[in-house]
Design a protein around this motif. Structure first.
Motif, PDB file in Angstrom:
ATOM      1  N   VAL A   1       0.865  -1.181   0.000  1.00 35.53           N
ATOM      2  CA  VAL A   1       0.000   0.000   0.000  1.00 35.53           C
ATOM      3  C   VAL A   1       0.897   1.226   0.000  1.00 35.53           C
ATOM      4  O   VAL A   1       1.617   1.487   0.965  1.00 35.53           O
ATOM      5  CB  VAL A   1      -0.947   0.018   1.206  1.00 35.53           C
ATOM      6  CG1 VAL A   1      -1.846   1.255   1.151  1.00 35.53           C
ATOM      7  CG2 VAL A   1      -1.791  -1.250   1.244  1.00 35.53           C
ATOM      8  N   ARG A   2       0.872   1.957  -1.102  1.00 37.75           N
ATOM      9  CA  ARG A   2       1.746   3.111  -1.247  1.00 37.75           C
ATOM     10  C   ARG A   2       1.090   4.341  -0.612  1.00 37.75           C
ATOM     11  O   ARG A   2      -0.061   4.653  -0.922  1.00 37.75           O
ATOM     12  CB  ARG A   2       2.013   3.394  -2.725  1.00 37.75           C
ATOM     13  CG  ARG A   2       2.505   2.186  -3.509  1.00 37.75           C
ATOM     14  CD  ARG A   2       2.636   2.533  -4.982  1.00 37.75           C
ATOM     15  NE  ARG A   2       2.977   1.367  -5.772  1.00 37.75           N
ATOM     16  CZ  ARG A   2       2.100   0.686  -6.523  1.00 37.75           C
ATOM     17  NH1 ARG A   2       0.834   1.071  -6.564  1.00 37.75           N
ATOM     18  NH2 ARG A   2       2.493  -0.361  -7.224  1.00 37.75           N
ATOM     19  N   PRO A   3       1.814   5.065   0.235  1.00 37.85           N
ATOM     20  CA  PRO A   3       1.283   6.335   0.741  1.00 37.85           C
ATOM     21  C   PRO A   3       1.597   7.430  -0.278  1.00 37.85           C
ATOM     22  O   PRO A   3       2.759   7.772  -0.496  1.00 37.85           O
ATOM     23  CB  PRO A   3       2.061   6.543   2.040  1.00 37.85           C
ATOM     24  CG  PRO A   3       3.369   5.830   1.816  1.00 37.85           C
ATOM     25  CD  PRO A   3       3.116   4.718   0.837  1.00 37.85           C
ATOM     26  N   VAL A   4       0.587   7.983  -0.915  1.00 43.77           N
ATOM     27  CA  VAL A   4       0.795   8.936  -2.006  1.00 43.77           C
ATOM     28  C   VAL A   4       0.140  10.269  -1.650  1.00 43.77           C
ATOM     29  O   VAL A   4      -1.094  10.377  -1.645  1.00 43.77           O
ATOM     30  CB  VAL A   4       0.218   8.399  -3.331  1.00 43.77           C
ATOM     31  CG1 VAL A   4       0.496   9.387  -4.461  1.00 43.77           C
ATOM     32  CG2 VAL A   4       0.815   7.035  -3.667  1.00 43.77           C
ATOM     33  N   PRO A   5       0.930  11.295  -1.318  1.00 46.69           N
ATOM     34  CA  PRO A   5       0.348  12.615  -1.070  1.00 46.69           C
ATOM     35  C   PRO A   5      -0.444  13.112  -2.277  1.00 46.69           C
ATOM     36  O   PRO A   5      -0.165  12.738  -3.423  1.00 46.69           O
ATOM     37  CB  PRO A   5       1.582  13.492  -0.807  1.00 46.69           C
ATOM     38  CG  PRO A   5       2.607  12.528  -0.274  1.00 46.69           C
ATOM     39  CD  PRO A   5       2.381  11.264  -1.064  1.00 46.69           C
ATOM     40  N   ALA A   6      -1.424  13.966  -2.021  1.00 42.97           N
ATOM     41  CA  ALA A   6      -2.370  14.371  -3.062  1.00 42.97           C
ATOM     42  C   ALA A   6      -1.688  14.987  -4.269  1.00 42.97           C
ATOM     43  O   ALA A   6      -2.125  14.780  -5.404  1.00 42.97           O
ATOM     44  CB  ALA A   6      -3.382  15.346  -2.470  1.00 42.97           C
ATOM     45  N   ASP A   7      -0.627  15.772  -4.055  1.00 42.79           N
ATOM     46  CA  ASP A   7       0.074  16.372  -5.185  1.00 42.79           C
ATOM     47  C   ASP A   7       1.353  15.620  -5.541  1.00 42.79           C
ATOM     48  O   ASP A   7       2.146  16.081  -6.363  1.00 42.79           O
ATOM     49  CB  ASP A   7       0.379  17.853  -4.923  1.00 42.79           C
ATOM     50  CG  ASP A   7       1.190  18.079  -3.651  1.00 42.79           C
ATOM     51  OD1 ASP A   7       1.650  17.082  -3.042  1.00 42.79           O
ATOM     52  OD2 ASP A   7       1.364  19.240  -3.246  1.00 42.79           O
TER      53      ASP A   7
ATOM     54  N   TYR B   1       5.673  15.619  14.220  1.00 38.37           N
ATOM     55  CA  TYR B   1       6.464  15.876  13.009  1.00 38.37           C
ATOM     56  C   TYR B   1       6.198  14.739  12.027  1.00 38.37           C
ATOM     57  O   TYR B   1       6.381  13.562  12.355  1.00 38.37           O
ATOM     58  CB  TYR B   1       7.948  15.944  13.371  1.00 38.37           C
ATOM     59  CG  TYR B   1       8.857  16.443  12.280  1.00 38.37           C
ATOM     60  CD1 TYR B   1       9.389  17.736  12.334  1.00 38.37           C
ATOM     61  CD2 TYR B   1       9.208  15.639  11.203  1.00 38.37           C
ATOM     62  CE1 TYR B   1      10.235  18.202  11.339  1.00 38.37           C
ATOM     63  CE2 TYR B   1      10.047  16.099  10.206  1.00 38.37           C
ATOM     64  CZ  TYR B   1      10.561  17.373  10.274  1.00 38.37           C
ATOM     65  OH  TYR B   1      11.400  17.837   9.286  1.00 38.37           O
ATOM     66  N   THR B   2       5.744  15.064  10.839  1.00 37.59           N
ATOM     67  CA  THR B   2       5.363  14.067   9.839  1.00 37.59           C
ATOM     68  C   THR B   2       6.473  13.863   8.818  1.00 37.59           C
ATOM     69  O   THR B   2       7.083  14.836   8.360  1.00 37.59           O
ATOM     70  CB  THR B   2       4.070  14.510   9.119  1.00 37.59           C
ATOM     71  OG1 THR B   2       3.003  14.546  10.055  1.00 37.59           O
ATOM     72  CG2 THR B   2       3.716  13.559   7.986  1.00 37.59           C
ATOM     73  N   VAL B   3       6.723  12.608   8.460  1.00 35.18           N
ATOM     74  CA  VAL B   3       7.598  12.280   7.329  1.00 35.18           C
ATOM     75  C   VAL B   3       6.918  11.165   6.551  1.00 35.18           C
ATOM     76  O   VAL B   3       6.945   9.993   6.955  1.00 35.18           O
ATOM     77  CB  VAL B   3       9.005  11.819   7.767  1.00 35.18           C
ATOM     78  CG1 VAL B   3       9.895  11.618   6.530  1.00 35.18           C
ATOM     79  CG2 VAL B   3       9.651  12.819   8.707  1.00 35.18           C
ATOM     80  N   VAL B   4       6.278  11.510   5.444  1.00 33.04           N
ATOM     81  CA  VAL B   4       5.594  10.503   4.635  1.00 33.04           C
ATOM     82  C   VAL B   4       5.705  10.896   3.171  1.00 33.04           C
ATOM     83  O   VAL B   4       5.609  12.072   2.826  1.00 33.04           O
ATOM     84  CB  VAL B   4       4.120  10.335   5.075  1.00 33.04           C
ATOM     85  CG1 VAL B   4       3.336  11.616   4.883  1.00 33.04           C
ATOM     86  CG2 VAL B   4       3.451   9.194   4.330  1.00 33.04           C
ATOM     87  N   THR B   5       5.931   9.916   2.297  1.00 31.68           N
ATOM     88  CA  THR B   5       6.090  10.204   0.882  1.00 31.68           C
ATOM     89  C   THR B   5       5.992   8.928   0.067  1.00 31.68           C
ATOM     90  O   THR B   5       6.165   7.823   0.590  1.00 31.68           O
ATOM     91  CB  THR B   5       7.462  10.869   0.615  1.00 31.68           C
ATOM     92  OG1 THR B   5       7.525  11.299  -0.748  1.00 31.68           O
ATOM     93  CG2 THR B   5       8.619   9.920   0.892  1.00 31.68           C
ATOM     94  N   HIS B   6       5.706   9.097  -1.200  1.00 34.54           N
ATOM     95  CA  HIS B   6       5.915   8.039  -2.177  1.00 34.54           C
ATOM     96  C   HIS B   6       7.406   8.050  -2.530  1.00 34.54           C
ATOM     97  O   HIS B   6       8.091   9.025  -2.313  1.00 34.54           O
ATOM     98  CB  HIS B   6       5.055   8.326  -3.408  1.00 34.54           C
ATOM     99  CG  HIS B   6       5.195   7.345  -4.511  1.00 34.54           C
ATOM    100  ND1 HIS B   6       5.071   5.983  -4.311  1.00 34.54           N
ATOM    101  CD2 HIS B   6       5.445   7.515  -5.826  1.00 34.54           C
ATOM    102  CE1 HIS B   6       5.227   5.370  -5.467  1.00 34.54           C
ATOM    103  NE2 HIS B   6       5.466   6.266  -6.393  1.00 34.54           N
TER     104      HIS B   6
ATOM    105  N   GLU C   1       5.884  13.848 -11.566  1.00 39.23           N
ATOM    106  CA  GLU C   1       5.623  13.081 -12.775  1.00 39.23           C
ATOM    107  C   GLU C   1       5.482  11.592 -12.502  1.00 39.23           C
ATOM    108  O   GLU C   1       4.701  10.898 -13.156  1.00 39.23           O
ATOM    109  CB  GLU C   1       6.739  13.312 -13.795  1.00 39.23           C
ATOM    110  CG  GLU C   1       6.473  12.632 -15.126  1.00 39.23           C
ATOM    111  CD  GLU C   1       7.542  12.900 -16.158  1.00 39.23           C
ATOM    112  OE1 GLU C   1       7.460  12.317 -17.249  1.00 39.23           O
ATOM    113  OE2 GLU C   1       8.473  13.685 -15.874  1.00 39.23           O
ATOM    114  N   SER C   2       6.212  11.066 -11.530  1.00 37.19           N
ATOM    115  CA  SER C   2       6.134   9.629 -11.263  1.00 37.19           C
ATOM    116  C   SER C   2       4.742   9.222 -10.793  1.00 37.19           C
ATOM    117  O   SER C   2       4.280   8.114 -11.066  1.00 37.19           O
ATOM    118  CB  SER C   2       7.184   9.210 -10.228  1.00 37.19           C
ATOM    119  OG  SER C   2       6.888   9.717  -8.950  1.00 37.19           O
ATOM    120  N   VAL C   3       4.040  10.105 -10.081  1.00 33.55           N
ATOM    121  CA  VAL C   3       2.677   9.795  -9.651  1.00 33.55           C
ATOM    122  C   VAL C   3       1.718   9.867 -10.829  1.00 33.55           C
ATOM    123  O   VAL C   3       0.779   9.067 -10.933  1.00 33.55           O
ATOM    124  CB  VAL C   3       2.242  10.733  -8.507  1.00 33.55           C
ATOM    125  CG1 VAL C   3       0.785  10.517  -8.153  1.00 33.55           C
ATOM    126  CG2 VAL C   3       3.121  10.499  -7.287  1.00 33.55           C
TER     127      VAL C   3
END
Length: 395
Positions: A313-319, A334-339, A381-383
């Protein structure tokens, strides 16, 4: 030095813990499963800098890729990091146009890529079926890499533990503690953990952690399959990353081949992530299709089997861009999350640790704060590629 509670022991949590411990912080890591038990064990895990836009985000990814080399020196070797070329082609004129345009842009940014004649394919990637490539021209990314993400995660956690980090598994966060407005800890499996900072590195579960603190993250959960073949003989092993229409392939430890396919992912049932039964029912057919696509491209796979597929399950931010830092509504969290977390982990771990320990803002993270208003169009672009909005599939 601050005390810091890191939630999540995937590749991002491991990098943050490593850099915090190195900086002298008192670190506790809690994880619902085990090391790299979630998305970090079900990822294609290559350097995807060539797909990153805008330029500032490309630069951050290049920095992350370069830091993998430096971490190899810190961790007594970089056995998780494997340099190979990435070879890409399309079938249609539109697909080829997208690839050529991307290569031209990347060369302008100083990226090491070139065009090559189709006749070079057998030298670049022996074993590719001639019928799999109908293009006259290839694009070759000379300095690409694939990563053994679970191994990398364990290396980072081991070094953090040697520096005094307390790492605990099997603890799922059920609530967030506050003192006044500030987040000061969590409750996990009935146990209280308090700290000066809580770092949310929970990957696809990061939105739930934020919600427990009364906040929200512009984050999507995108399921996808990652296949792995049985072991190939030494003389038949894949020596490059292949980004092709329909399926992407990369080498894996012990002569195996890892595969992903955005068209196959599009056939997952809508409830595949939330319903284990639905995923299990769909998996056999999709596993066969993933293996079929791989065998059409790389002929040695025709004599191999599929060792299995994993649903990640990939965590993908909206942008498409990372979410890093504190939101105004949740001081102390403090958040650190990304694709594309494996490529970015060394850079984001270093920058996050700097902000937490030094108490100053890193200019490199200014565009990625979690309470920003996401762009209406996906910037990464990768998203766009992953969502099918681009004309050519790629790693």
């Amino acid at each position: 030095m601050p005390s810091v509670l890191v939630v999540g022991a995937g590749v991002l949590g491991a990098s943050v813990a490593h850099h915090l411990a190195k900086a002298g912080a008192r670190v506790t890591v809690i994880e619902a499963g085990g090391p790299a038990a979630g998305t970090s064990s079900a990822t294609f895990s290559i350097d995807v800098s060539h797909l990153k836009t805008p330029h500032s985000y490309y630069t951050l990814n290049r920095h992350g890729a370069e830091l993998h080399h430096q971490l190899g020196e810190e961790l007594d070797g970089s056995d998780w990091h494997h340099r190979v070329p990435l070879v890409q082609w399309g079938h249609t004129e539109q697909e080829q146009h997208v690839i050529r345009e991307r290569a031209e842009r990347l060369r302008g940014w100083g990226h090491a890529c070139r065009t090559a004649d189709r006749s070079e394919l057998d030298e670049l990637a022996p074993g590719v079926s001639p019928a799999a490539c109908r293009a006259d021209e290839l694009v070759v990314h000379e300095q690409a890499s694939w990563y053994d993400a679970p191994l990398f995660t364990r290396r980072l956690l081991d070094r953090a533990a040697l520096r005094g980090a307390d790492i605990r598994y099997g603890l799922r966060v059920t609530s967030v503690l506050r003192t006044g407005e500030r987040v000061t800890g969590v409750v996990a499996e009935g146990r209280r953990f308090e700290a000066d900072w809580v770092v949310n590195c929970a990957g696809p579960d990061a939105g739930r952690i934020a919600a427990l603190a009364g906040a929200s993250l512009p984050l999507k959960r995108v399921p996808g399959l990652v296949g792995e073949s049985t072991r190939l003989p030494e003389q038949d092993r894949l020596g490059a990353i292949l980004a092709t229409p329909g399926v992407d392939l990369r080498p894996a430890p012990d002569g195996r081949v890892v595969s992903i396919s955005w068209p196959v992912d599009a056939m997952l049932p809508p409830d595949a992530e939330g319903t284990a039964d639905a995923a299990r029912q769909a998996a056999p057919a999709l596993e066969r299709e993933l293996h079929r696509l791989g065998r059409e491209v790389f002929t040695p796979l025709r004599a191999a089997g599929m060792a299995g597929v994993r649903l990640g399950v990939r965590p993908v931010p909206a942008d498409g861009l990372p979410l890093v830092g504190c939101a105004a509504a949740t001081p102390g969290l403090y958040t650190v999350v990304t694709h594309s977390g494996v490529t970015l982990a060394p850079a984001l771990g270093l920058l996050a640790a700097h902000e937490i320990v030094e108490g100053s803002s890193a200019a490199e993270l200014a565009d990625y704060r979690p309470d920003r208003t996401p762009a209406t169009d996906v910037a990464d672009e990768s998203v766009r590629v992953m969502s099918g909005a681009a004309a050519i599939t790629a790693a």
